[in-house]
Design a protein around this motif. Structure first.
Motif, mmCIF file in Angstrom:
data_model
loop_
_atom_site.group_PDB
_atom_site.id
_atom_site.type_symbol
_atom_site.label_atom_id
_atom_site.label_comp_id
_atom_site.label_asym_id
_atom_site.label_seq_id
_atom_site.Cartn_x
_atom_site.Cartn_y
_atom_site.Cartn_z
ATOM 1 N N SER A 68 8.732 -14.868 12.463
ATOM 2 C CA SER A 68 9.722 -14.305 11.544
ATOM 3 C C SER A 68 9.117 -13.805 10.246
ATOM 4 O O SER A 68 9.671 -12.923 9.593
ATOM 5 C CB SER A 68 10.796 -15.356 11.217
ATOM 6 N N VAL A 69 8.023 -14.402 9.835
ATOM 7 C CA VAL A 69 7.456 -14.051 8.540
ATOM 8 C C VAL A 69 6.054 -13.482 8.617
ATOM 9 O O VAL A 69 5.431 -13.211 7.586
ATOM 10 C CB VAL A 69 7.441 -15.279 7.591
ATOM 11 N N PRO A 105 4.769 -10.487 9.437
ATOM 12 C CA PRO A 105 4.455 -9.214 8.770
ATOM 13 C C PRO A 105 4.324 -9.378 7.250
ATOM 14 O O PRO A 105 3.419 -8.812 6.638
ATOM 15 C CB PRO A 105 5.658 -8.322 9.111
ATOM 16 N N LEU A 106 5.193 -10.169 6.681
ATOM 17 C CA LEU A 106 5.123 -10.412 5.243
ATOM 18 C C LEU A 106 3.804 -11.100 4.879
ATOM 19 O O LEU A 106 3.120 -10.701 3.932
ATOM 20 C CB LEU A 106 6.312 -11.276 4.799
ATOM 21 N N GLU A 144 0.930 -8.613 4.779
ATOM 22 C CA GLU A 144 0.847 -7.833 3.541
ATOM 23 C C GLU A 144 0.292 -8.684 2.408
ATOM 24 O O GLU A 144 -0.466 -8.210 1.561
ATOM 25 C CB GLU A 144 2.234 -7.303 3.155
ATOM 26 N N MET A 145 0.679 -9.926 2.418
ATOM 27 C CA MET A 145 0.265 -10.817 1.343
ATOM 28 C C MET A 145 -1.228 -11.108 1.372
ATOM 29 O O MET A 145 -1.869 -11.190 0.325
ATOM 30 C CB MET A 145 1.037 -12.135 1.450
ATOM 31 N N LEU A 166 8.992 -15.973 -0.762
ATOM 32 C CA LEU A 166 10.305 -16.183 -0.159
ATOM 33 C C LEU A 166 11.077 -17.273 -0.897
ATOM 34 O O LEU A 166 12.285 -17.156 -1.120
ATOM 35 C CB LEU A 166 10.161 -16.547 1.328
ATOM 36 N N HIS A 207 3.405 -6.394 -1.583
ATOM 37 C CA HIS A 207 4.316 -6.391 -0.442
ATOM 38 C C HIS A 207 5.503 -5.519 -0.767
ATOM 39 O O HIS A 207 5.788 -5.231 -1.930
ATOM 40 C CB HIS A 207 4.785 -7.809 -0.127
ATOM 41 N N SER A 208 6.203 -5.120 0.272
ATOM 42 C CA SER A 208 7.380 -4.297 0.054
ATOM 43 C C SER A 208 8.633 -5.155 0.172
ATOM 44 O O SER A 208 8.672 -6.143 0.916
ATOM 45 C CB SER A 208 7.435 -3.172 1.081
ATOM 46 N N THR A 240 9.910 -5.422 3.797
ATOM 47 C CA THR A 240 9.286 -6.438 4.655
ATOM 48 C C THR A 240 9.828 -7.820 4.339
ATOM 49 O O THR A 240 10.126 -8.621 5.226
ATOM 50 C CB THR A 240 7.756 -6.451 4.437
ATOM 51 N N GLN A 241 9.949 -8.087 3.061
ATOM 52 C CA GLN A 241 10.450 -9.393 2.655
ATOM 53 C C GLN A 241 11.873 -9.607 3.145
ATOM 54 O O GLN A 241 12.220 -10.674 3.665
ATOM 55 C CB GLN A 241 10.397 -9.511 1.135
ATOM 56 N N SER A 292 11.980 -10.507 6.751
ATOM 57 C CA SER A 292 11.670 -11.920 6.975
ATOM 58 C C SER A 292 12.877 -12.799 6.704
ATOM 59 O O SER A 292 13.198 -13.722 7.471
ATOM 60 C CB SER A 292 10.526 -12.375 6.055
#
Lengths: 237, 237
Positions: A151-152, A154-155, A158-159, A195, B217-218, B221-222, B225
């Motif tokens: 679920s997370v 992709p985030l 990027e991070m 998040l 990050h964008s 994307t966030q 999630s």
DNA sequence: TGTACATCAGTGAACGCGCGTTCACTGATGTAC
DNA sequence: TGTACATCAGTGAACGCGCGTTCACTGATGTAC
């Protein structure tokens, strides 16, 4: 906070500065940042208008001082909780989130000053980014113990790219979670932190802006649900 | 929007009102709600100051008009997406969230006007609650198909108590999700909605206030999630 | 179709207000010898 | 310990500004007969 100044004159000066800030905070609480007015502060503190310029070089300088204080105060409050966290990352997350909510609820106007809409015409000093990171640091540590789930991811991707490129972030990771920027856990830790930050801000700011008024739930319960979801997603024990 | 008025005079009047609002929106975008100033609007629209009082009874009235427009516009944008949602509630949730983010990003100042810190000295009209619910309505429907899990059950409990007591909410549930207030799914639907709202607001407002500037990050994307986490928690298919 | 009147849009002058900020100044406090 | 000087806190008067809003008014547009 600041070390007590030696000379009586310096001590008096510190005291007056504090008085001014106290009244400014009250005005902030009553009418938002726009309501902070030197003229009225002077009247309340028992000085004439121009006298304030002995203590702050102008209005922006005073606002900046309030912003810095608020960040430091928040960091201290979170820090106190962070110093005595239980072993379970899940419980630790709930405690940290609670501390955040408590601080914001106790001083809504200060919270909005640093996390609300930008104050028009006012540019925050560059060191606020560092101060903001001090507040979120403890969350980085918690999520560095997390697991990366679909679920997370992709985030988190990027991070970790970000961490590899930005030295300040790398230092932050090292300081709070003892992680190298290219560590696989870096992305996880940062994703969890952002998040959590966003979840906290969502709940706290809606609550503090009075948008929950008349709704049948407490911000505390909602925050607990959100932290549960995060803990589940990151498989925190 | 409004039906075209018949008489030429009325049409002209509508046009001028629209011009005034347009300039007010530009001022809002440039300097926040405090920057909306009748004097300067008049100058820009080519009228003298007092002439504006033919169109709005005072400054608050103009602001109220902007607030209402923003809510309606947001509700329309969300509504368009809501009208053609796929069968999968999970996909539907992502689409709705995307529409919300897109609307807010396209008009950040309008978003902050209705969802940001309260404007000092300005009291929003009572009908804004209803307008806000029109924006969130489609989410209620999605989460009514959800399952209640441990992480969110205390929140759902508080929510169903609320639904049982507040008639406006009962009507809302019926309108958007065809649910009776004492339906077991009511609490679930409301809990999901408020969690989605809070997640959306957290991400959108941090993004829109520029707090994510310099972070790798964008917001998109966030948000994905966060909606994944919600869909997981509520077991959306 | 023309006339009398009512409605409406817009003006210019004026109001009082609070604001941030500058300036030249006075008097008290601290410092060096 | 006393004196001369420098530093500092604070004052009152004044500045220009933009603001929301009221008022008495003029001229254009619409309406009724």
């Amino acid at each position: 906070m600041t070390a007590a100044p030696s000379s009586p004159r310096a001590r008096y000066r510190e005291q007056t500065r504090a008085d001014i800030k106290e009244i400014a905070l009250r005005q902030l609480a009553e009418g938002g940042p726009e309501a902070v007015a030197l003229t009225r502060i002077a009247k309340e503190v028992g000085l004439s208008g121009p006298a304030l310029y002995r203590y702050f070089s102008n209005r922006d300088d005073l606002l900046t001082s309030l912003v810095r204080d608020a960040y430091d105060d928040a960091a201290t409050a979170i820090g106190h909780t962070a110093d005595r966290l239980p072993d379970s990352p899940r419980e630790a997350l709930h405690l940290l989130a609670g501390a955040y909510l408590d601080w914001a609820s106790a001083a809504p106007h200060r919270y909005l000053l640093i996390q609300g809409s930008p104050v028009p015409g006012y540019a925050a000093p560059p060191d606020t980014v560092g101060r903001a990171r001090a507040v979120l640091g403890p969350f980085v540590k918690i999520f560095s113990a997390g697991e990366l789930t679909d679920s997370v991811s992709p985030l988190a991707g990027e991070m970790s790219t970000w961490a590899a490129q930005d030295e300040a972030v790398a230092g932050w990771l090292r300081e709070y979670a003892d992680l190298a920027p290219d560590d696989a856990r870096a992305g996880t830790a940062l994703a969890g932190t952002v998040l959590a930050w966003s979840a906290l801000h969502g709940t706290v700011s809606l609550e503090v802006s009075g948008q929950y008024t008349g709704m049948g739930h407490s911000a505390k319960t909602q925050l607990t649900s959100q932290m549960n979801m995060l803990a589940d997603t990151f498989r925190l024990a």
